[in-house]
Design a protein around this motif. Structure first.
Motif, mmCIF file in Angstrom:
data_model
loop_
_atom_site.group_PDB
_atom_site.id
_atom_site.type_symbol
_atom_site.label_atom_id
_atom_site.label_comp_id
_atom_site.label_asym_id
_atom_site.label_seq_id
_atom_site.Cartn_x
_atom_site.Cartn_y
_atom_site.Cartn_z
ATOM 1 N N LYS A 171 0.867 -1.137 -0.016
ATOM 2 C CA LYS A 171 0.405 -0.002 -0.101
ATOM 3 C C LYS A 171 0.595 1.626 0.073
ATOM 4 C CE LYS A 171 -0.431 0.086 5.104
ATOM 5 N NZ LYS A 171 -1.601 -0.036 6.434
ATOM 6 N N ASN A 172 2.394 1.047 0.384
ATOM 7 C CA ASN A 172 2.894 2.257 0.116
ATOM 8 C C ASN A 172 3.756 2.302 -0.808
ATOM 9 O OD1 ASN A 172 1.705 3.175 2.374
ATOM 10 N ND2 ASN A 172 3.162 1.512 3.971
ATOM 11 N N ASP A 173 4.029 1.535 -1.867
ATOM 12 C CA ASP A 173 4.483 1.069 -3.157
ATOM 13 C C ASP A 173 3.931 2.655 -4.125
ATOM 14 O OD1 ASP A 173 6.205 0.689 -4.580
ATOM 15 O OD2 ASP A 173 5.802 -0.473 -5.841
ATOM 16 N N GLU A 174 5.358 3.179 -3.767
ATOM 17 C CA GLU A 174 4.553 4.609 -5.417
ATOM 18 C C GLU A 174 4.576 3.735 -6.591
ATOM 19 O OE1 GLU A 174 4.329 7.897 -3.876
ATOM 20 O OE2 GLU A 174 4.898 7.250 -2.084
ATOM 21 N N SER A 175 5.580 3.212 -6.763
ATOM 22 C CA SER A 175 5.715 2.464 -7.883
ATOM 23 C C SER A 175 3.958 1.483 -8.089
ATOM 24 C CB SER A 175 6.896 2.038 -8.321
ATOM 25 O OG SER A 175 6.881 0.403 -7.335
ATOM 26 N N ASN A 176 3.511 1.626 -7.367
ATOM 27 C CA ASN A 176 2.336 0.112 -7.113
ATOM 28 C C ASN A 176 2.829 -0.879 -8.225
ATOM 29 O OD1 ASN A 176 0.153 -1.170 -7.275
ATOM 30 N ND2 ASN A 176 -1.238 0.778 -9.105
ATOM 31 N N SER A 200 -6.729 1.014 -9.398
ATOM 32 C CA SER A 200 -8.512 1.593 -8.016
ATOM 33 C C SER A 200 -7.139 2.696 -7.673
ATOM 34 C CB SER A 200 -8.346 0.878 -7.829
ATOM 35 O OG SER A 200 -8.153 1.501 -5.909
ATOM 36 N N SER A 201 -8.236 3.448 -7.528
ATOM 37 C CA SER A 201 -7.170 5.295 -7.042
ATOM 38 C C SER A 201 -6.785 4.915 -5.642
ATOM 39 C CB SER A 201 -8.528 6.357 -7.229
ATOM 40 O OG SER A 201 -9.233 5.991 -6.397
ATOM 41 N N LYS A 202 -7.468 3.831 -5.024
ATOM 42 C CA LYS A 202 -7.313 3.541 -3.743
ATOM 43 C C LYS A 202 -6.421 2.418 -3.057
ATOM 44 C CE LYS A 202 -11.674 6.145 -1.731
ATOM 45 N NZ LYS A 202 -12.770 6.018 -1.235
ATOM 46 N N LYS A 203 -6.308 0.951 -3.539
ATOM 47 C CA LYS A 203 -5.826 -0.237 -3.863
ATOM 48 C C LYS A 203 -5.347 -0.500 -4.769
ATOM 49 C CE LYS A 203 -6.638 -4.607 -2.878
ATOM 50 N NZ LYS A 203 -7.558 -6.079 -3.541
ATOM 51 N N LYS A 204 -3.481 -0.459 -4.287
ATOM 52 C CA LYS A 204 -2.781 -0.557 -4.986
ATOM 53 C C LYS A 204 -2.807 -2.238 -5.490
ATOM 54 C CE LYS A 204 0.161 2.537 -3.415
ATOM 55 N NZ LYS A 204 0.259 3.975 -5.087
ATOM 56 N N GLY A 205 -2.496 -2.424 -6.580
ATOM 57 C CA GLY A 205 -2.097 -3.684 -7.199
ATOM 58 C C GLY A 205 -3.274 -3.974 -7.604
ATOM 59 N N MET A 282 -18.139 0.401 -8.920
ATOM 60 C CA MET A 282 -17.410 -1.365 -9.001
ATOM 61 C C MET A 282 -16.213 -1.965 -8.231
ATOM 62 S SD MET A 282 -18.489 -3.155 -12.054
ATOM 63 C CE MET A 282 -18.425 -4.923 -12.268
ATOM 64 N N LEU A 283 -14.836 -0.809 -8.385
ATOM 65 C CA LEU A 283 -13.373 -0.715 -8.164
ATOM 66 C C LEU A 283 -13.941 -0.745 -6.299
ATOM 67 C CD1 LEU A 283 -11.286 0.548 -10.767
ATOM 68 C CD2 LEU A 283 -11.080 -2.139 -9.405
ATOM 69 N N LYS A 284 -14.346 0.418 -6.208
ATOM 70 C CA LYS A 284 -14.675 1.082 -4.799
ATOM 71 C C LYS A 284 -15.075 -0.591 -3.707
ATOM 72 C CE LYS A 284 -16.847 4.754 -1.829
ATOM 73 N NZ LYS A 284 -17.591 6.492 -2.186
ATOM 74 N N GLU A 285 -16.532 -1.141 -4.759
ATOM 75 C CA GLU A 285 -17.415 -1.548 -3.603
ATOM 76 C C GLU A 285 -16.354 -3.312 -3.511
ATOM 77 O OE1 GLU A 285 -20.881 -2.485 -6.403
ATOM 78 O OE2 GLU A 285 -21.697 -0.737 -5.822
ATOM 79 N N GLU A 286 -15.490 -3.185 -4.818
ATOM 80 C CA GLU A 286 -14.902 -4.455 -4.453
ATOM 81 C C GLU A 286 -13.841 -4.497 -3.142
ATOM 82 O OE1 GLU A 286 -14.022 -7.435 -6.264
ATOM 83 O OE2 GLU A 286 -15.872 -7.008 -6.774
ATOM 84 N N GLN A 287 -13.321 -3.232 -2.900
ATOM 85 C CA GLN A 287 -12.298 -2.738 -2.009
ATOM 86 C C GLN A 287 -12.843 -2.633 -0.527
ATOM 87 O OE1 GLN A 287 -11.345 1.141 -3.449
ATOM 88 N NE2 GLN A 287 -9.756 0.088 -5.483
ATOM 89 N N GLU A 288 -13.800 -2.851 -0.671
ATOM 90 C CA GLU A 288 -15.128 -2.305 0.429
ATOM 91 C C GLU A 288 -15.057 -3.337 0.686
ATOM 92 O OE1 GLU A 288 -18.597 0.443 -0.516
ATOM 93 O OE2 GLU A 288 -16.930 2.018 -0.407
ATOM 94 N N LYS A 289 -15.109 -4.614 -0.243
ATOM 95 C CA LYS A 289 -15.553 -6.191 0.351
ATOM 96 C C LYS A 289 -14.298 -6.611 1.557
ATOM 97 C CE LYS A 289 -18.842 -6.583 -3.591
ATOM 98 N NZ LYS A 289 -19.159 -7.777 -4.445
ATOM 99 N N LEU A 290 -13.435 -6.436 2.102
ATOM 100 C CA LEU A 290 -12.328 -6.468 1.773
ATOM 101 C C LEU A 290 -11.721 -6.512 2.623
ATOM 102 C CD1 LEU A 290 -9.864 -6.096 -1.564
ATOM 103 C CD2 LEU A 290 -11.152 -8.380 -0.502
#
Length: 290
Positions: A171-176, A200-205, A282-290
């Motif tokens: 999550k702290n990887d600047e190069s994603n 995704s703008s919030k979750k890396k990878g 959809m990406l945001k919903e996927e992230q919230e499920k994690l």
């Protein structure tokens, strides 16, 4: 034939053609009209059969040289009579009509009138049957059947078949993890047209991609590995491909006028923006499920 008198019908108007139309133009106009008003395509329209019958009459008469000549002669006579009627005052018109009536009553029917000649030609067509009419009607019916078959064939809707992409990235990887949108597009575009690609703008990878075709989606899913040191993993958002049919997809007319063009471009731009927004949600919903 129709219950209406043929001489009272505007056969050229029924087919939306000029009186100078060639046989090829007449057939083309018939097919276009017949496909629109065929009873098989308009089961709820009580007038569909009558309209289709009038079209058939028009084709049958206007593609027969002798019948068309007789019909045109009646048309010209009616046009000339209409002009004469307009030029006569009411008194002279009455005298003319009285004279014509007396001539008819006196039995001046030794020679056939134009109307009687037309009736004779129509009777001949009825007796002989019209092979051309039957062929044209069969072509229209076959075209309708082919259209129905195509509407029931499974088709690809890219909006229902997006792929989720994942790779290792802290999550702290600047190069994603070594990936950005440009690099992902470089890896994926070789399989086919990309409709949308969102990282995704919030979750890396994490990213979502939508390909225009089923083949492109399946090849990317099977073959794409990305960077050797940090491979990509692709999977269906809906776990498996989803197929629909053409009849479930709204039909958009292929005829676009200059007046419509600007509106169409703006509509497509709004649709593209809406598609991007939906993928981001959809990406945001996927992230919230994690």
């Amino acid at each position: 034939m129709s219950k209406k008198k043929i001489e009272d019908l505007d056969l050229y108007g029924i087919l939306d053609i000029q009186i100078t139309a060639t046989e090829v133009e007449i057939k083309k106009a018939y097919r276009k009209k017949a496909l629109q008003c065929h009873p098989d395509k308009n089961p709820d329209d009580p007038k569909a059969a009558e309209t289709f019958h009038e079209l058939s009459n028009a084709l049958e008469i206007l593609t027969d040289t002798a019948a068309r000549a007789a019909y045109d002669k009646v048309l010209r006579a009616k046009a000339a009579a209409k002009l004469r009627h307009q030029e006569l005052d009411s008194k002279r018109q009455k005298l003319k009509e009285d004279l014509e009536r007396r001539e008819r009553e006196a039995g001046s029917n030794v020679n056939l009138t134009d109307e009687q000649k037309l009736a004779a030609e129509i009777a001949r067509l009825q007796k002989e049957g019209s092979r051309l009419l039957q062929e044209e009607q069969q072509r229209v019916k076959e075209e309708i059947q082919r259209t129905k078959k195509r509407l029931n064939e499974p088709v690809w809707d890219s909006s229902l078949n997006r792929l989720k992409i994942s790779w290792k990235a802290d999550k702290n990887d600047e190069s994603n993890g070594g990936y950005d949108e440009s690099k992902l597009r470089r890896f994926l575009k070789k399989y086919g047209e990309i409709v949308a690609l969102i990282m995704s703008s919030k979750k890396k990878g994490s990213a979502l991609v939508e390909f225009a075709t089923k083949e492109a989606s399946e090849m990317a899913l099977e073959l794409e590995k990305g960077l050797p040191e940090n491979p990509l993993k692709l999977k269906w958002v809906n776990e498996r491909p989803i197929l629909t049919t053409k009849k479930d997809i709204p039909v958009v007319s292929s005829v676009v006028t200059d007046r419509d063009y600007e509106s169409l471009v703006l509509t497509k731009m709004r649709q593209a923006a809406e598609r991007q927004r939906l993928i981001e949600e959809m990406l945001k919903e996927e992230q919230e499920k994690l």
